[in-house]
Design a protein around this motif. Structure first.
Motif, short mmCIF file in Angstrom:
data_model
loop_
_atom_site.label_atom_id
_atom_site.label_comp_id
_atom_site.label_asym_id
_atom_site.label_seq_id
_atom_site.Cartn_x
_atom_site.Cartn_y
_atom_site.Cartn_z
N ALA A 94 15.98 22.92 35.05
CA ALA A 94 15.27 23.47 36.41
C ALA A 94 16.07 24.37 37.12
O ALA A 94 15.58 25.12 38.00
CB ALA A 94 14.88 22.00 36.93
N SER A 159 14.96 8.40 40.50
CA SER A 159 13.98 8.18 39.38
C SER A 159 14.02 6.56 39.23
O SER A 159 13.65 6.15 37.99
CB SER A 159 14.71 8.70 38.10
OG SER A 159 15.99 8.23 38.17
N VAL A 168 10.71 10.82 40.53
CA VAL A 168 10.16 11.19 39.25
C VAL A 168 10.47 9.87 38.45
O VAL A 168 11.78 9.42 38.14
CB VAL A 168 10.78 12.22 38.40
CG1 VAL A 168 9.94 12.36 37.10
CG2 VAL A 168 10.70 13.53 39.27
N ARG A 315 12.27 15.71 30.44
CA ARG A 315 11.27 16.10 31.55
C ARG A 315 11.44 15.38 32.80
O ARG A 315 11.41 16.09 34.06
CB ARG A 315 9.84 15.70 30.85
CG ARG A 315 8.68 16.14 31.60
CD ARG A 315 8.59 17.46 31.87
NE ARG A 315 7.37 17.82 32.56
CZ ARG A 315 6.96 19.06 33.03
NH1 ARG A 315 7.84 20.20 32.66
NH2 ARG A 315 6.03 19.29 33.78
N LYS A 316 11.98 14.10 32.78
CA LYS A 316 12.11 13.54 34.20
C LYS A 316 13.44 14.23 34.90
O LYS A 316 13.11 14.72 35.99
CB LYS A 316 12.67 12.13 33.82
CG LYS A 316 13.09 11.52 34.99
CD LYS A 316 13.82 10.09 34.94
CE LYS A 316 12.90 8.96 34.29
NZ LYS A 316 13.53 7.49 34.00
N LEU A 319 11.96 17.73 36.34
CA LEU A 319 10.86 17.56 37.42
C LEU A 319 11.74 17.15 38.60
O LEU A 319 11.43 17.59 39.70
CB LEU A 319 10.20 16.65 37.09
CG LEU A 319 8.87 17.18 36.20
CD1 LEU A 319 7.98 15.76 35.98
CD2 LEU A 319 8.23 18.22 36.47
N ARG A 322 13.32 20.51 39.78
CA ARG A 322 12.20 21.39 40.44
C ARG A 322 11.80 21.02 41.78
O ARG A 322 11.55 21.61 42.69
CB ARG A 322 11.19 21.53 39.46
CG ARG A 322 10.23 22.49 39.77
CD ARG A 322 9.49 23.10 38.77
NE ARG A 322 8.29 22.46 38.78
CZ ARG A 322 7.40 22.14 37.68
NH1 ARG A 322 7.11 23.39 36.91
NH2 ARG A 322 6.19 21.59 37.45
N MET A 323 11.97 19.66 41.91
CA MET A 323 11.55 19.01 43.24
C MET A 323 12.47 19.46 44.40
O MET A 323 12.15 19.90 45.51
CB MET A 323 11.71 17.54 43.21
CG MET A 323 10.22 16.80 42.84
SD MET A 323 10.24 15.15 43.15
CE MET A 323 8.60 14.87 42.79
N SER A 329 6.41 23.07 44.77
CA SER A 329 5.63 22.78 43.45
C SER A 329 5.59 21.48 43.01
O SER A 329 4.31 21.16 42.37
CB SER A 329 6.62 23.70 42.34
OG SER A 329 8.00 22.77 42.17
N GLU A 330 6.43 20.54 43.66
CA GLU A 330 6.17 18.98 43.36
C GLU A 330 6.30 18.41 44.39
O GLU A 330 7.61 18.34 45.31
CB GLU A 330 7.18 18.60 42.07
CG GLU A 330 7.21 19.41 40.94
CD GLU A 330 5.96 19.19 39.85
OE1 GLU A 330 5.13 18.41 40.30
OE2 GLU A 330 5.75 20.18 39.12
N ILE A 334 6.04 11.30 41.07
CA ILE A 334 5.45 11.67 39.71
C ILE A 334 5.88 10.60 38.83
O ILE A 334 6.81 10.29 38.74
CB ILE A 334 5.99 12.98 38.88
CG1 ILE A 334 5.76 14.19 40.07
CG2 ILE A 334 5.75 13.28 37.71
CD1 ILE A 334 6.46 15.49 39.66
#
Length: 356
Positions: A94, A159, A168, A315-316, A319, A322-323, A329-330, A334
């Motif tokens: 990311a 997380s 996430v 994926r975690k 994301l 990306r946050m 975007s996020e 999530i």
């Protein structure tokens, strides 16, 4: 008289370009032509100029171009634990398009009883870190590192479900229920939950000692308890530092003597793999003499035929990154899906025949 250290301005003068062009040649090559960048880098090399000072640039722009990752289990953990390496791979994916760097920030395990000076050194490391944002896995809201980052106004993504703010997560409590229902359905009434703790491996973790556990461990234990029949004997045993060695020590303690359970629910595939190795030493067949579950569904789980909870770790991490680099975007929280993957390591409890 000493030799003058080359500067951005002296490189610009020697290359016949503006100081902005020199700066862009190093930090934003898309903003200058290939010819100009080649000339600037050649001149910079001749003069011994390595590029704009990162600290000075961060003071001018208010950005450092780096994201910090808080580690409470030692930096070597990042290179040895499959869950962490998968999460970091997603995080790096990311961050890469924006050329954002990763900075690892060590913070001692507070629940292990750090001395005041150790806490102070860890807090200072977070204070000094030149970062634009941070990622933390498994830290509660009252953790000193979380408080310091909040005081500094540094964006933080976590997380764990207990996190206030961007996160996430997976539903760890439901995942614990899924494991419990599976084992209960196979007739198991004597179960050990093996969890990573700051305690020595193999010791019983009493209910009064479970508050300092990682948030995800607490939630998984809650779900496990909720899904087991009232007559189930559930013991919580320390797996130590969530390493193969600690897991082996814990497994030998659990599988010794007449107190051996019929099933072990491990908090990670790392601990479960360690249990599987010790079980083989004792001549126990997984799924027959002993049932075993893990968590994460790392590659070793399929190799061992391990029943485990699959979570999208890569994926975690992606994301979470990306946050930080693209907060529009996020937003918020999530929740990613999990799946109980049933393999041959679980079977009916000894002396129980299903369907009779």
């Amino acid at each position: 008289m000493g030799v003058r250290k080359p500067t951005l301005r002296s490189v610009a003068e020697a290359a016949g370009v503006s100081t902005a062009t020199v700066s862009y040649a190093f930090s934003r090559p898309d903003r200058v032509s290939a010819e100009a960048r080649t000339r600037v880098l050649a001149v910079a090399g001749e003069l011994g100029y390595a590029g704009p000072d990162a600290k000075g640039r961060s003071l001018r722009t208010g950005r450092t171009g780096a994201v910090g990752v808080i580690f409470t289990t030692g930096l070597t953990y990042a290179f040895t634990d499959p869950y962490v390496t998968a999460m970091l791979a997603g995080l790096a994916e990311a961050l890469e398009p924006s050329r954002t760097s990763l900075m690892f920030i060590p913070f001692g395990e507070v629940s292990a009883g750090m001395a005041p000076d150790q806490v102070r050194r860890s807090v200072d490391a977070v204070h000094r870190a030149m970062i634009d944002g941070a990622v933390a896995d498994g830290l509660d809201d009252d953790h000193p590192a979380v408080r310091v980052l909040a005081e500094r106004g540094i964006p933080l993504v976590r997380s764990n479900e207990t996190a206030a703010g961007p996160s996430v997560v997976i539903d760890d409590r439901q995942a614990g229920r899924d494991v419990g229902r599976h084992l209960a359905g196979l007739g198991h009434r004597d179960i050990v939950a093996l969890v990573a703790t700051p305690h020595e491996p193999g010791r019983v973790v009493e209910v009064t000692e479970q508050t300092p556990l990682f948030p995800y461990s607490r939630l998984r234990l809650t779900g496990l308890r909720e899904s087991l029949p009232a007559d189930t004997r559930l013991r919580v045993i320390s797996g130590g530092s969530n390493s193969a060695l600690a897991g082996q020590v814990a497994a030998r303690a659990v599988l010794r003597g007449s107190e051996r359970p019929t099933a072990i629910a491990a908090d990670s595939d790392v601990l479960a793999a360690a249990v599987a190795g010790v079980a083989r030493e004792r001549g126990l067949w997984l799924g027959a003499g002993l049932s075993l579950t893990g968590f994460d569904d790392q590659p070793v789980a399929a190799e061992l035929g391990l029943t485990t909870v699959r979570q999208p770790v890569h994926r975690k991490g992606f994301l979470m990154g990306r946050m930080l680099v693209d907060p529009d975007s996020e937003r918020g929280r999530i929740t990613l899906p999990t799946e109980l993957v049933v393999r041959r390591s679980t079977g009916p409890a000894p002396s129980v025949r299903l369907g009779e």
